[in-house]
Design an enzyme around this catalytic site. Structure first.
Site, PDB file in Angstrom:
ATOM      1  N   THR A  52      -2.687  81.482 -39.257  1.00  0.00           N
ATOM      2  CA  THR A  52      -1.572  81.886 -39.030  1.00  0.00           C
ATOM      3  C   THR A  52      -0.005  81.854 -38.014  1.00  0.00           C
ATOM      4  O   THR A  52       0.560  81.781 -38.178  1.00  0.00           O
ATOM      5  CB  THR A  52      -2.259  83.538 -38.659  1.00  0.00           C
ATOM      6  N   ALA A 139     -13.676  67.095 -33.759  1.00  0.00           N
ATOM      7  CA  ALA A 139     -14.551  68.033 -34.058  1.00  0.00           C
ATOM      8  C   ALA A 139     -13.847  69.591 -34.483  1.00  0.00           C
ATOM      9  O   ALA A 139     -14.168  70.311 -34.579  1.00  0.00           O
ATOM     10  CB  ALA A 139     -15.417  68.235 -33.294  1.00  0.00           C
ATOM     11  N   ASP A 188      -2.702  75.817 -30.384  1.00  0.00           N
ATOM     12  CA  ASP A 188      -3.905  73.968 -29.783  1.00  0.00           C
ATOM     13  C   ASP A 188      -3.168  73.199 -28.274  1.00  0.00           C
ATOM     14  O   ASP A 188      -3.913  74.613 -27.229  1.00  0.00           O
ATOM     15  CB  ASP A 188      -4.271  73.309 -30.496  1.00  0.00           C
TER      16      ASP A 188
HETATM   17  C1  GLA Z   1      -5.215  73.111 -36.173  1.00  0.00           C
HETATM   18  C2  GLA Z   1      -3.471  73.570 -36.257  1.00  0.00           C
HETATM   19  C3  GLA Z   1      -3.159  74.876 -35.475  1.00  0.00           C
HETATM   20  C4  GLA Z   1      -3.826  75.573 -36.470  1.00  0.00           C
HETATM   21  C5  GLA Z   1      -4.598  75.698 -37.471  1.00  0.00           C
HETATM   22  C6  GLA Z   1      -5.193  76.519 -38.040  1.00  0.00           C
HETATM   23  O1  GLA Z   1      -5.818  73.347 -35.365  1.00  0.00           O
HETATM   24  O2  GLA Z   1      -3.914  72.503 -34.718  1.00  0.00           O
HETATM   25  O3  GLA Z   1      -1.914  74.927 -35.320  1.00  0.00           O
HETATM   26  O4  GLA Z   1      -2.869  75.751 -37.465  1.00  0.00           O
HETATM   27  O5  GLA Z   1      -5.338  73.911 -37.643  1.00  0.00           O
HETATM   28  O6  GLA Z   1      -5.939  77.570 -37.551  1.00  0.00           O
END
Ligand code: GLA
Length: 406
Positions: A52, A139, A188
């Site tokens: 999202t 991971a 993240d």
């Molecule tokens: C990875 C990406 C995030 C996000 C997720 C899915 O972790 O780094 O920015 O898009 O996938 O939610």
């Protein structure tokens, strides 16, 4: 995403012990014992709201209790000497020459972050830096975001650069895009930099407004159980890019009928239930996932606020089904790990977490059942796949902070 697929040889989780170890290793590595500062930045686990963030939607992740630590001291020249305990590897270069690209991904994350500060005229003096991380690598727990943020935050604190958290987050994301070739969203880096102990983080990825939602795990008699399926995330990058393009394509088509739609964030639940025929079935499914997942994140936030943990768990299960059937980013191993928990006492909710195509499930469980559950899940998984999962139990979470200063 991930730095690479190695695991740190020795994993130390105690902050005091890690700090001591860094101070000691710093003296040996750089032949000086005047460490000015040690900082840490945590990895993250997403509780709900996947795929999202790059659709300008909502996410509800939490930091974890594992971090990347950075020990620093300034230099009087313009050299950057950077060493990693995990990789037993070192870099030494002059800031104005730039580091060049490396085949070692950890180096690109670090030197990319350093170079971005340098380019902005925010670094006018060199430094010695020693790095150690205990976030599992590869991971899907954002070890690379923790690495970028720890380096950026460490330099910001050391040189009192006055970098706003949001700028730090954007630079971290830029490092992924420009130096690692990973077109990730903002979740993240945002979580690692602005996540808070005892709380989950609710983030609106369009406005970047955020909210810390209480998640008093141990106090509420709860824990998070993260189960690494140990399946290689090889497809993760290419399939991630494909999902992003599919979403862009869907927006282009939907915008034809309603030009207020600039991203899937703008698609209502009603429209998602009656999508136009111009959209092929696969794209309809992608749109439905994103729109319904956004809705679930908001409901899950309310459930968490109301301490309705069972309801929160239900949203997690629904989210997994949608990632599996509509967005198609799960794997048989992740599906198995989630399905099995439905018959286990003490599990409130479970889902795959992060980008998918391998990686981990996250489970909201009762604290009392934690040990039993770990054992049972491990046993069931080994029996089915002849593969040992890695299990991390979490009763607290960290935030980015200074843990030592001289
Ligand atoms: C990875 C990406 C995030 C996000 C997720 C899915 O972790 O780094 O920015 O898009 O996938 O939610």
């Amino acid at each position: 995403m991930s730095q690479n697929n190695h695991s740190p040889a020795e994993v130390d989780l105690d902050t005091g012990a890690v700090t001591e170890r860094l101070l000691d290793a710093f003296a040996k590595t750089f032949n000086r014992s005047d460490v000015a500062m040690v900082v840490r930045a945590p990895g993250r686990v997403n509780l709900i709201g996947d795929h999202t963030d790059y659709n300008e939607g909502f996410v509800l992740p939490s930091t974890i209790d594992r971090d990347v630590f950075v020990a620093l001291a300034p230099r009087s020249d313009e050299r950057a000497r950077i060493s990693s305990l995990n990789f037993d590897d070192a870099i030494d270069y002059s800031l104005d020459d730039g580091p060049g690209r490396s085949s070692a991904s950890w180096r690109n994350y670090v030197t990319g972050a350093v170079h971005e500060l340098y380019r902005r005229d925010q670094l006018d003096c060199g430094f010695d830096m020693l790095i150690y991380g205990n976030v599992p690598l590869g991971a899907g727990l954002s070890s690379s975001a923790a690495l970028e943020i720890s380096v950026l935050f460490g330099l910001t604190e050391l040189f009192e650069i006055g970098l706003e958290p949001i700028e730090c987050i954007r630079i971290g994301q830029r490092v992924e895009h420009e130096y690692a070739g990973v077109q990730c969203g903002i979740m993240d880096q945002f979580t690692s930099r602005l996540g808070k102990s005892g709380h989950a983080l609710y983030l609106d990825c369009r406005t970047l407004e955020y909210d810390h939602v209480p998640l008093p795990l141990a106090e509420a008699g709860l824990a998070l159980l993260i189960v690494d399926s140990k399946v290689s995330r090889e497809l993760a990058n290419s399939e991630y890019g494909r999902r992003r393009s599919e979403c862009d394509e869907a927006v282009r088509i939907l915008k034809d009928g309603d030009d207020s739609i600039d991203s899937l964030r703008d698609v209502t639940i009603e429209l998602a239930a009656h999508l136009p025929d111009g959209l092929e079935d696969l794209l309809k499914n992608r749109v439905r996932h994103v729109v319904e997942e956004n809705d679930r994140v908001r409901r899950a936030r309310e459930a968490l606020r109301a301490e309705e943990y069972e309801e929160f768990g239900e949203h997690m299960y629904r989210s997994h089904e949608s990632l599996r059937d509509l967005y198609e980013v799960s794997t048989p191993e992740l599906d198995f790990l989630v399905a099995e928990t439905q018959d286990l006492e003490g599990v409130l909710g479970a889902r795959m977490t992060g980008g998918g195509f391998g990686g981990c499930t996250v489970n909201l469980v009762e604290l009392d059942a934690l040990d039993d559950l770990s054992e049972q899940i491990e046993r069931l998984y080994i029996k089915e796949f002849d593969l040992e999962p890695e299990i991390y139990a979490l009763t607290e979470n960290h935030r980015t902070e200074v843990v030592y200063s001289d």
